[in-house]
Scaffold this motif. Structure first.
Motif, PDB file in Angstrom:
ATOM      1  N   ALA A 129       0.713  -1.057   0.093  1.00  0.00           N
ATOM      2  CA  ALA A 129       0.087  -0.340  -0.223  1.00  0.00           C
ATOM      3  C   ALA A 129       1.046   1.342   0.181  1.00  0.00           C
ATOM      4  O   ALA A 129       0.559   2.306  -0.028  1.00  0.00           O
ATOM      5  CB  ALA A 129      -0.934  -0.375   1.324  1.00  0.00           C
ATOM      6  N   ARG A 130       2.083   1.200   0.041  1.00  0.00           N
ATOM      7  CA  ARG A 130       3.058   1.954   0.015  1.00  0.00           C
ATOM      8  C   ARG A 130       2.882   2.848  -1.011  1.00  0.00           C
ATOM      9  O   ARG A 130       2.806   2.484  -2.456  1.00  0.00           O
ATOM     10  CB  ARG A 130       4.520   1.808   0.226  1.00  0.00           C
ATOM     11  CG  ARG A 130       5.549   2.751   0.409  1.00  0.00           C
ATOM     12  CD  ARG A 130       6.782   2.777   0.995  1.00  0.00           C
ATOM     13  NE  ARG A 130       8.007   1.133  -0.011  1.00  0.00           N
ATOM     14  CZ  ARG A 130       8.358   1.364  -0.503  1.00  0.00           C
ATOM     15  NH1 ARG A 130       8.616   2.737  -1.695  1.00  0.00           N
ATOM     16  NH2 ARG A 130       8.822   0.420  -1.442  1.00  0.00           N
ATOM     17  N   VAL A 131       3.386   4.218  -1.471  1.00  0.00           N
ATOM     18  CA  VAL A 131       2.761   5.156  -2.379  1.00  0.00           C
ATOM     19  C   VAL A 131       4.126   4.961  -3.264  1.00  0.00           C
ATOM     20  O   VAL A 131       4.917   5.540  -2.355  1.00  0.00           O
ATOM     21  CB  VAL A 131       2.130   6.431  -1.703  1.00  0.00           C
ATOM     22  CG1 VAL A 131       1.969   7.162  -2.831  1.00  0.00           C
ATOM     23  CG2 VAL A 131       0.373   6.249  -1.772  1.00  0.00           C
ATOM     24  N   VAL A 132       4.274   4.737  -4.411  1.00  0.00           N
ATOM     25  CA  VAL A 132       5.593   4.985  -5.182  1.00  0.00           C
ATOM     26  C   VAL A 132       6.152   6.041  -6.108  1.00  0.00           C
ATOM     27  O   VAL A 132       7.265   6.318  -6.489  1.00  0.00           O
ATOM     28  CB  VAL A 132       6.130   3.479  -5.432  1.00  0.00           C
ATOM     29  CG1 VAL A 132       6.249   2.684  -4.164  1.00  0.00           C
ATOM     30  CG2 VAL A 132       5.002   2.944  -6.705  1.00  0.00           C
ATOM     31  N   ASP A 133       4.975   6.570  -6.174  1.00  0.00           N
ATOM     32  CA  ASP A 133       4.460   7.535  -7.828  1.00  0.00           C
ATOM     33  C   ASP A 133       2.975   8.679  -7.006  1.00  0.00           C
ATOM     34  O   ASP A 133       1.886   7.949  -7.345  1.00  0.00           O
ATOM     35  CB  ASP A 133       4.635   7.291  -8.311  1.00  0.00           C
ATOM     36  CG  ASP A 133       4.885   7.985  -9.811  1.00  0.00           C
ATOM     37  OD1 ASP A 133       4.638   8.880  -9.874  1.00  0.00           O
ATOM     38  OD2 ASP A 133       4.899   7.088 -10.851  1.00  0.00           O
ATOM     39  N   GLU A 134       3.281   9.702  -6.844  1.00  0.00           N
ATOM     40  CA  GLU A 134       2.508  10.388  -6.806  1.00  0.00           C
ATOM     41  C   GLU A 134       2.138  11.778  -7.733  1.00  0.00           C
ATOM     42  O   GLU A 134       1.614  12.101  -8.144  1.00  0.00           O
ATOM     43  CB  GLU A 134       2.911  12.381  -5.487  1.00  0.00           C
ATOM     44  CG  GLU A 134       2.870  11.104  -4.381  1.00  0.00           C
ATOM     45  CD  GLU A 134       3.662  11.806  -3.290  1.00  0.00           C
ATOM     46  OE1 GLU A 134       3.080  12.538  -3.064  1.00  0.00           O
ATOM     47  OE2 GLU A 134       3.219  10.942  -1.551  1.00  0.00           O
ATOM     48  N   ASN A 135       3.293  11.275  -9.142  1.00  0.00           N
ATOM     49  CA  ASN A 135       2.858  11.935 -10.252  1.00  0.00           C
ATOM     50  C   ASN A 135       1.208  11.429 -10.875  1.00  0.00           C
ATOM     51  O   ASN A 135       1.199  12.067 -11.979  1.00  0.00           O
ATOM     52  CB  ASN A 135       4.090  11.533 -10.603  1.00  0.00           C
ATOM     53  CG  ASN A 135       5.185  12.536 -10.690  1.00  0.00           C
ATOM     54  OD1 ASN A 135       5.146  13.693 -10.216  1.00  0.00           O
ATOM     55  ND2 ASN A 135       6.078  11.430 -11.033  1.00  0.00           N
ATOM     56  N   TRP A 136       0.525  10.192 -10.662  1.00  0.00           N
ATOM     57  CA  TRP A 136      -0.503   9.437 -10.972  1.00  0.00           C
ATOM     58  C   TRP A 136      -2.075   9.930  -9.999  1.00  0.00           C
ATOM     59  O   TRP A 136      -1.771  10.525  -9.120  1.00  0.00           O
ATOM     60  CB  TRP A 136      -0.527   8.394 -11.565  1.00  0.00           C
ATOM     61  CG  TRP A 136       0.829   8.173 -12.110  1.00  0.00           C
ATOM     62  CD1 TRP A 136       2.165   8.302 -12.069  1.00  0.00           C
ATOM     63  CD2 TRP A 136       0.416   8.171 -13.840  1.00  0.00           C
ATOM     64  NE1 TRP A 136       2.954   8.099 -13.012  1.00  0.00           N
ATOM     65  CE2 TRP A 136       1.574   7.260 -13.710  1.00  0.00           C
ATOM     66  CE3 TRP A 136      -0.525   8.577 -14.653  1.00  0.00           C
ATOM     67  CZ2 TRP A 136       2.099   7.967 -15.689  1.00  0.00           C
ATOM     68  CZ3 TRP A 136       0.106   7.993 -15.968  1.00  0.00           C
ATOM     69  CH2 TRP A 136       1.220   7.517 -16.440  1.00  0.00           C
ATOM     70  N   SER A 137      -3.221  10.207 -10.856  1.00  0.00           N
ATOM     71  CA  SER A 137      -4.468  10.537  -9.661  1.00  0.00           C
ATOM     72  C   SER A 137      -5.031   9.279 -10.295  1.00  0.00           C
ATOM     73  O   SER A 137      -5.861   8.841 -11.516  1.00  0.00           O
ATOM     74  CB  SER A 137      -4.576  11.598 -10.198  1.00  0.00           C
ATOM     75  OG  SER A 137      -5.944  11.674  -9.131  1.00  0.00           O
ATOM     76  N   PRO A 138      -5.128   8.058  -9.316  1.00  0.00           N
ATOM     77  CA  PRO A 138      -4.295   8.636  -7.670  1.00  0.00           C
ATOM     78  C   PRO A 138      -2.941   8.155  -7.697  1.00  0.00           C
ATOM     79  O   PRO A 138      -2.828   7.271  -8.959  1.00  0.00           O
ATOM     80  CB  PRO A 138      -5.332   7.402  -7.081  1.00  0.00           C
ATOM     81  CG  PRO A 138      -6.052   5.985  -7.975  1.00  0.00           C
ATOM     82  CD  PRO A 138      -6.158   7.369  -9.269  1.00  0.00           C
ATOM     83  N   PRO A 139      -2.639   8.416  -7.041  1.00  0.00           N
ATOM     84  CA  PRO A 139      -0.874   7.975  -6.821  1.00  0.00           C
ATOM     85  C   PRO A 139      -0.772   6.228  -6.434  1.00  0.00           C
ATOM     86  O   PRO A 139      -2.026   5.331  -6.276  1.00  0.00           O
ATOM     87  CB  PRO A 139      -0.903   8.484  -5.485  1.00  0.00           C
ATOM     88  CG  PRO A 139      -1.566   9.570  -4.962  1.00  0.00           C
ATOM     89  CD  PRO A 139      -3.268   8.969  -5.527  1.00  0.00           C
ATOM     90  N   VAL A 140       0.312   5.959  -6.834  1.00  0.00           N
ATOM     91  CA  VAL A 140       0.572   5.095  -7.744  1.00  0.00           C
ATOM     92  C   VAL A 140       0.858   4.548  -6.226  1.00  0.00           C
ATOM     93  O   VAL A 140       2.607   4.745  -5.654  1.00  0.00           O
ATOM     94  CB  VAL A 140       1.785   4.226  -8.863  1.00  0.00           C
ATOM     95  CG1 VAL A 140       1.827   3.123  -9.289  1.00  0.00           C
ATOM     96  CG2 VAL A 140       0.874   5.292  -9.985  1.00  0.00           C
ATOM     97  N   THR A 141       0.883   2.661  -5.475  1.00  0.00           N
ATOM     98  CA  THR A 141       1.590   2.331  -4.666  1.00  0.00           C
ATOM     99  C   THR A 141       2.381   0.956  -5.027  1.00  0.00           C
ATOM    100  O   THR A 141       2.364   0.859  -6.279  1.00  0.00           O
ATOM    101  CB  THR A 141       0.048   1.184  -3.756  1.00  0.00           C
ATOM    102  OG1 THR A 141      -0.338   0.642  -4.843  1.00  0.00           O
ATOM    103  CG2 THR A 141      -0.881   1.953  -2.910  1.00  0.00           C
ATOM    104  N   LEU A 142       3.183   0.891  -4.329  1.00  0.00           N
ATOM    105  CA  LEU A 142       3.764  -0.474  -4.678  1.00  0.00           C
ATOM    106  C   LEU A 142       2.926  -1.255  -5.525  1.00  0.00           C
ATOM    107  O   LEU A 142       3.408  -2.082  -6.220  1.00  0.00           O
ATOM    108  CB  LEU A 142       5.015  -0.707  -3.438  1.00  0.00           C
ATOM    109  CG  LEU A 142       5.575  -1.956  -3.918  1.00  0.00           C
ATOM    110  CD1 LEU A 142       7.104  -1.800  -4.490  1.00  0.00           C
ATOM    111  CD2 LEU A 142       6.535  -2.611  -2.397  1.00  0.00           C
ATOM    112  N   GLY A 143       1.681  -2.433  -4.940  1.00  0.00           N
ATOM    113  CA  GLY A 143       1.407  -2.850  -5.077  1.00  0.00           C
ATOM    114  C   GLY A 143       1.142  -3.034  -6.572  1.00  0.00           C
ATOM    115  O   GLY A 143       1.700  -3.654  -7.871  1.00  0.00           O
TER     116      GLY A 143
END
Length: 170
Positions: A129-143
């Motif tokens: 569930a950790r967010v790894v990329d906030e450049n997208w909506s919604p932010p991208v999680t590790l999974g």
């Protein structure tokens, strides 16, 4: 291991198996061959899927890429920027990657696969569930990022297998 990690590991193992079935025993002509003059070759498809996996998994793992750390960039000696993963490549760029041997392609892929599986072994279910990329909506999680890499890699591995089948029938 958790069920999530087991599933992701199995998916990455399937990518590696497809890469090996496609590249093992292929000579230079087969690796560089194309179904039309501007199509991607087996060599380019395998290099690209491996570069994407190396780039994306290394980033979320907080580790340097095998491409740099383990000297693959120098061994491939491609005339590209050191961070190039193949996006936007021209037909001439695809031809450059077509000069790479099966042994080198598989060596790099196996290195990246090993590093990917090792990283997966460090994870717990909460990590996905950790967010790894906030450049997208919604932010991208590790999974989501890992599933994205698997999807991209499986598509390119399948394309490479298809190209091999077509070229072997010609």
């Amino acid at each position: 291991m958790t069920a999530s990690i087991d599933l992701l590991t199995d998916a990455f193992d399937r990518i590696a198996q497809t890469v090996h079935r496609t590249v093992d025993g292929a000579d230079a002509a087969l690796l560089s061959g194309r179904v039309d003059p501007d199509a991607n070759s087996i060599a380019w498809l395998v290099w690209h899927l491996t570069r994407i996996q190396d780039d994306h998994v290394s980033e979320v793992a907080g580790l340097p890429q095998a491409w740099h750390e383990n000297g693959w960039e120098g061994r491939f000696a491609l005339p590209f920027d050191s961070h190039d993963t193949g996006y936007g490549h021209s037909s001439a760029d695809v031809a450059e990657v077509g000069k790479v041997s099966a042994q080198r392609l598989l060596g790099y892929h196996d290195d990246v696969h090993e590093r990917t599986v090792a990283f997966l072994g460090t994870l717990a279910d909460d990590d996905f569930a950790r967010v790894v990329d906030e450049n997208w909506s919604p932010p991208v999680t590790l999974g989501v990022r890992l599933v994205s890499v698997i999807s991209d890699d499986l598509q390119h591995a399948g394309q490479a297998a298809y190209v091999r089948g077509v070229l072997e029938r010609q």
